[in-house]
Design an enzyme around this catalytic site. Structure first.
Site, mmCIF file in Angstrom:
data_model
loop_
_atom_site.group_PDB
_atom_site.id
_atom_site.type_symbol
_atom_site.label_atom_id
_atom_site.label_comp_id
_atom_site.label_asym_id
_atom_site.label_seq_id
_atom_site.Cartn_x
_atom_site.Cartn_y
_atom_site.Cartn_z
ATOM 1 N N CYS A 40 20.843 41.038 38.521
ATOM 2 C CA CYS A 40 21.236 41.187 39.932
ATOM 3 C C CYS A 40 20.641 42.439 40.582
ATOM 4 C CB CYS A 40 22.755 41.215 40.061
ATOM 5 S SG CYS A 40 23.549 39.814 39.291
ATOM 6 N N HIS A 79 25.905 44.824 46.391
ATOM 7 C CA HIS A 79 25.705 43.535 45.720
ATOM 8 C C HIS A 79 26.917 42.647 46.007
ATOM 9 C CE1 HIS A 79 24.875 40.530 42.822
ATOM 10 N NE2 HIS A 79 25.693 40.957 41.884
ATOM 11 N N ASN A 128 27.614 34.764 44.448
ATOM 12 C CA ASN A 128 26.724 35.756 43.823
ATOM 13 C C ASN A 128 25.369 35.093 43.557
ATOM 14 O OD1 ASN A 128 25.389 37.529 42.142
ATOM 15 N ND2 ASN A 128 27.127 37.882 40.780
HETATM 16 O O1 UT7 Z 1 26.629 40.165 39.344
HETATM 17 C C1 UT7 Z 1 27.318 40.930 38.439
HETATM 18 C C2 UT7 Z 1 28.002 40.087 37.460
HETATM 19 N N1 UT7 Z 1 29.261 39.534 37.713
HETATM 20 C C3 UT7 Z 1 30.329 40.148 38.270
HETATM 21 O O2 UT7 Z 1 30.262 41.161 38.891
HETATM 22 C C4 UT7 Z 1 31.669 39.515 38.048
HETATM 23 C C5 UT7 Z 1 32.678 40.515 37.563
HETATM 24 N N2 UT7 Z 1 33.984 39.951 37.274
HETATM 25 C C6 UT7 Z 1 34.758 39.343 38.200
HETATM 26 O O3 UT7 Z 1 34.381 39.217 39.344
HETATM 27 C C7 UT7 Z 1 36.139 38.900 37.794
HETATM 28 O O4 UT7 Z 1 36.464 39.455 36.546
HETATM 29 C C8 UT7 Z 1 36.292 37.348 37.732
HETATM 30 C C9 UT7 Z 1 36.233 36.765 39.131
HETATM 31 C C10 UT7 Z 1 35.202 36.750 36.861
HETATM 32 C C11 UT7 Z 1 37.632 36.980 37.125
HETATM 33 O O5 UT7 Z 1 38.710 37.580 37.889
HETATM 34 P P1 UT7 Z 1 39.884 38.359 37.148
HETATM 35 O O6 UT7 Z 1 40.836 38.775 38.174
HETATM 36 O O7 UT7 Z 1 39.223 39.426 36.307
HETATM 37 O O8 UT7 Z 1 40.527 37.214 36.284
HETATM 38 P P2 UT7 Z 1 40.731 37.142 34.701
HETATM 39 O O9 UT7 Z 1 39.427 36.885 34.030
HETATM 40 O O10 UT7 Z 1 41.519 38.330 34.270
HETATM 41 O O11 UT7 Z 1 41.617 35.854 34.587
HETATM 42 C C12 UT7 Z 1 42.931 35.784 35.146
HETATM 43 C C13 UT7 Z 1 43.470 34.386 34.936
HETATM 44 C C14 UT7 Z 1 43.340 33.886 33.500
HETATM 45 O O12 UT7 Z 1 44.452 33.112 33.204
HETATM 46 P P3 UT7 Z 1 45.695 33.754 32.366
HETATM 47 O O13 UT7 Z 1 45.103 34.195 31.072
HETATM 48 O O14 UT7 Z 1 46.203 34.895 33.198
HETATM 49 O O15 UT7 Z 1 46.642 32.599 32.248
HETATM 50 C C15 UT7 Z 1 42.128 33.001 33.556
HETATM 51 O O16 UT7 Z 1 42.140 31.996 32.569
HETATM 52 O O17 UT7 Z 1 42.747 33.463 35.754
HETATM 53 C C16 UT7 Z 1 42.265 32.382 34.933
HETATM 54 N N3 UT7 Z 1 41.011 31.917 35.494
HETATM 55 C C17 UT7 Z 1 40.943 30.960 36.446
HETATM 56 N N4 UT7 Z 1 41.884 30.231 37.056
HETATM 57 C C18 UT7 Z 1 41.473 29.356 37.990
HETATM 58 C C19 UT7 Z 1 39.757 32.359 35.220
HETATM 59 N N5 UT7 Z 1 38.858 31.700 35.980
HETATM 60 C C20 UT7 Z 1 39.573 30.838 36.751
HETATM 61 C C21 UT7 Z 1 39.213 29.889 37.723
HETATM 62 N N6 UT7 Z 1 40.178 29.196 38.334
HETATM 63 N N7 UT7 Z 1 37.925 29.705 38.106
#
Ligand code: UT7
Length: 331
Positions: free
Chosen positions: A113, A258, A288
């Site tokens: 990125c 970004h 993204n």
């Molecule tokens: O370009 C640079 C690279 N990428 C980034 O910058 C991305 C960086 N990371 C992020 O933006 C965030 O970490 C995410 C958007 C990927 C995830 O958000 P989060 O608030 O960190 O969520 P999490 O991974 O902690 O997951 C929270 C919950 C989990 O469920 P439990 O364990 O709390 O029951 C996940 O299984 O959300 C669940 N979950 C979803 N639910 C519905 C994860 N993905 C999804 C989804 N839809 N797409």
């Protein structure tokens, strides 16, 4: 000697196809409310058959027109991408053929990125080598070609698109909106590489004839960890470039980070004390788009009249590798 380099002709191109959060709900276990509240993303554009070079060609054509140049005036082509049409030939060679250019250097860089910001620094260096340098820098990604649409933790985040510009040693003049590259700071840390990968097909993860690809062919990410590093790294490199240039966040007229996640952007802006009205955001429309994210935002901001002569713009990016970097541009 002062490093003289101007950036002009910004443009972007996104494929027609749109994938909304509601569309995603039909084939992955997710929902619009989760995606919007956790990422800010409402839709993303998807190439559906168009390649990296197709998107790059469209963005490049407009960038050349806007900078008053013909394809034949270009002295170098740099493409930032991790999703080229093929490994060989590189994307820049394919784009050059589409633009009808021959006989100049054409190279790809992969800094995920951060590729566009890395490309600006490379172009700045090339401008010092030759006063006649007119470099086409295009970041183009078909990220969806490397997305596992069964993986809800990645499939909701990314989109396809391209952003292009021309960088020259001499000011283009003639009413063309051009920015002077005041400074660039680039960083990387390979120890964090395993947190965000696209392995399959690389020499360390060769594909086997006749076998189907596995999960590692696609983007894999430790989202929470990447989030933390993204905020910290972009804050650090942004504060460092401001300090190096003896200015503060108050001196910035427009902040273009970004576009990965609205929560990353908000956390970053809060740590840096950047006022909300100075932050450019379009992640809700495009998701993204990896290396294309910053140049798409730059061109979008310019088209929306958010960049005016005399203004100072700070752009910052973060990506796999990890790589990150910032650039200060005076318009
Ligand atoms: O370009 C640079 C690279 N990428 C980034 O910058 C991305 C960086 N990371 C992020 O933006 C965030 O970490 C995410 C958007 C990927 C995830 O958000 P989060 O608030 O960190 O969520 P999490 O991974 O902690 O997951 C929270 C919950 C989990 O469920 P439990 O364990 O709390 O029951 C996940 O299984 O959300 C669940 N979950 C979803 N639910 C519905 C994860 N993905 C999804 C989804 N839809 N797409």
């Amino acid at each position: 000697m002062k490093n003289s380099c101007y950036i002009a002709g910004f443009s972007y191109f996104v494929p027609e196809g749109v994938l909304t959060n509601r569309d995603l709900e039909r084939f992955v276990d997710t929902n619009d409310e989760w995606i919007v509240s956790r990422t800010g993303i409402r839709q993303r554009h998807v190439a559906g058959g168009q390649t990296c070079s197709d998107l790059a060609y469209e963005a490049s054509r407009t960038a050349l027109q806007r900078s008053g140049l013909e394809p034949g005036d270009i002295t170098h082509i740099i493409t930032a991408t991790f999703t080229p049409d093929a490994y060989v030939p590189n994307a820049a060679c394919v784009i050059m053929e589409k633009l009808g250019i021959r006989g100049i250097p054409a190279m790809d860089i992969n800094a995920a990125c951060t590729g566009f910001v890395y490309g600006i620094e490379l172009a700045r260096g090339l401008c010092q080598l030759s006063s006649g340098s007119r470099i086409l820098l295009v970041a183009s990604e078909v990220v969806t070609s490397r997305i596992n649409f069964k993986d809800r933790s990645t499939s909701v985040l990314f989109g396809d698109g391209a952003g292009a510009c021309v960088l020259t040693r001499e000011s283009p003049g003639g009413g063309i909106p051009a920015g002077y590259i005041e400074d660039v700071l680039l960083r990387a840390d390979g120890s964090l590489g395993p947190l965000l990968t696209v392995k399959g097909g690389g020499s360390g993860y060769p594909l086997v004839l006749g076998e189907t690809v596995g999960d590692d062919f696609f983007v894999q990410m430790e989202g929470r960890e990447v989030f933390k590093h993204a905020v910290r790294s972009m804050r650090d490199v942004s504060m460092d470039i401001l300090k190096k240039n003896n200015i503060t966040a108050d001196d910035i007229d427009l902040f273009i980070p970004h576009q990965a996640n609205i929560r990353i952007i908000e956390a970053l802006a809060k740590l840096m004390h950047v006022k909300e009205e100075k932050i450019f955001v379009n992640v809700h429309e495009y998701g993204n788009t990896s290396a294309a994210s910053v140049p798409i935002a730059l061109a979008d901001a310019w088209e929306k009249g958010r960049i005016r002569p005399g203004q100072l713009v700070l752009m910052v990016a973060f990506g796999g590798g990890f790589t990150w970097g910032a650039t200060l541009i005076r318009f």
